[in-house]
Motif scaffolding. Structure first.
Motif, PDB file in Angstrom:
ATOM      1  N   UNK A   1      -1.792  -0.325  -8.342  1.00 43.53           N
ATOM      2  CA  UNK A   1      -2.864  -1.150  -8.911  1.00 43.53           C
ATOM      3  C   UNK A   1      -4.106  -0.292  -9.124  1.00 43.53           C
TER       4      UNK A   1
ATOM      5  N   UNK B   1      -4.677   6.124   0.156  1.00 40.32           N
ATOM      6  CA  UNK B   1      -4.003   4.852   0.444  1.00 40.32           C
ATOM      7  C   UNK B   1      -4.290   3.944  -0.735  1.00 40.32           C
ATOM      8  N   UNK B   2      -3.277   3.727  -1.557  1.00 42.76           N
ATOM      9  CA  UNK B   2      -3.459   3.082  -2.859  1.00 42.76           C
ATOM     10  C   UNK B   2      -2.725   1.749  -2.899  1.00 42.76           C
ATOM     11  N   UNK B   3      -3.344   0.716  -3.492  1.00 41.88           N
ATOM     12  CA  UNK B   3      -2.700  -0.596  -3.540  1.00 41.88           C
ATOM     13  C   UNK B   3      -1.534  -0.626  -4.529  1.00 41.88           C
ATOM     14  N   UNK B   4      -0.542  -1.450  -4.186  1.00 42.99           N
ATOM     15  CA  UNK B   4       0.609  -1.719  -5.033  1.00 42.99           C
ATOM     16  C   UNK B   4       0.611  -3.214  -5.329  1.00 42.99           C
TER      17      UNK B   4
ATOM     18  N   UNK C   1       0.869  -1.180   0.000  1.00 41.59           N
ATOM     19  CA  UNK C   1       0.000   0.000   0.000  1.00 41.59           C
ATOM     20  C   UNK C   1       0.904   1.228   0.000  1.00 41.59           C
TER      21      UNK C   1
ATOM     22  N   UNK D   1       0.645   5.081   1.004  1.00 41.55           N
ATOM     23  CA  UNK D   1      -0.136   6.125   1.670  1.00 41.55           C
ATOM     24  C   UNK D   1       0.492   7.480   1.370  1.00 41.55           C
TER      25      UNK D   1
END
Lengths: 141, 141, 141
Positions: free
Chosen positions: A112, A103-106, A38, A40
């Motif tokens: 992602x 907060x973005x997924x990796x 994630x 952030x």
């Protein structure tokens, strides 16, 4: 557990909405080594924001600015916090509406996001100056 | 450290607000084994959103739609991004206002929401199609 | 990996915007031992919210309340969910607009906020009562 934390200084932009996905990722080359995780982001200012939205049409960026200016008007009679200029108090509201954090997924070393998604810097002041973003990423080994 | 990441495809819904808590949890059965944790959700689209709000009254869901349609009107004279239909640009604004991501606490294998809280899919397009959500969860062993 | 999860009960506040940074940090003394991390907060209610904004001028807090009351009006003709009083349905909308969750970076045992940033409790009900916040923090050893 992998962990990365770094303060990023974005180049100064004019008032409006700006795609900053690449500028943020370029400042975090270690993310490419994360199998999952994630990211952030916190913009450390109260008159600018971060959002995720369409990454293709410049018209979308303009219409965000137009709608916000219409909905959070400068020089409205009800503002009491006017000492820092007519763009300041509306900028605080706009910042809270769109938000200061993401907060973005990796996955596989990349964000992602959906095909049409990018990260927006939402610059709500006429002279906002360069903006600082605290980036924190974590994930499994 | 526990780690879980999975792309979830939600069943297609009509325009409006929809409770999707159970559908999301059913797609993540491993969460029941997390003694504690966080569940991060990103909707990978720019014309739909995710929010947390009241899980009991269908009237609340209708009033969300009514207020947003009133506040972010279709066919307003100021839109320049009209190529994809009258519902498209308002959908981008609504998506950014309510947000594309959530990060929700997990305790004892369950979402630690309040009694009256559920997860909303905010579908802002007339024909949005099925929506993809990247779900990422982590926590201690 | 460090992990901390605790339910915090905030003292009751009147309707409006309130800085609660110190009250939250006082309830989480272990955070001072985190070399780095993230603090996630969820307010477990659907008629109050959490936001990050200006921590200095009380006028900013008042203007947030004024703008929201103007933009999400009580007794508008389009509300159908009126059973719980005129302040209830607008409170749900306001809660979703400003958001129910935050994920804030921690560095050297302190929140890595900007100089002028603080955590707002956004109390949208006339008689909201004490509000519960689920706090979750994690970081490397």
């Amino acid at each position: 557990m992998r962990w990365l934390q770094r303060l990023i200084k974005l180049t100064q932009r004019e008032r409006g909405f700006h795609l900053v996905t690449d500028e943020i990722l370029d400042a975090l080359p270690e993310l490419r080594e994360f199998p999952a995780g994630i990211l952030n982001l916190l913009i450390q200012h109260t008159s600018a924001g971060l959002a995720v939205n369409e990454n293709a049409s410049p018209e979308v960026l303009w219409d965000f600015e137009t709608w916000l200016d219409h909905t959070v008007p400068e020089r409205a009679p009800y503002w009491t916090h006017t000492l820092e200029g007519p763009d300041d108090m509306p900028a605080h509201i706009k910042s809270a509406l769109l938000g200061s954090t993401l907060a973005l997924p990796v996955a596989d070393g990349r964000l992602a996001l959906g095909t049409w998604q990018g990260i927006y810097l939402c610059e709500h002041r006429d002279q906002g100056g360069p903006r600082s973003i605290m980036a924190t990423a974590w994930g499994p080994d």
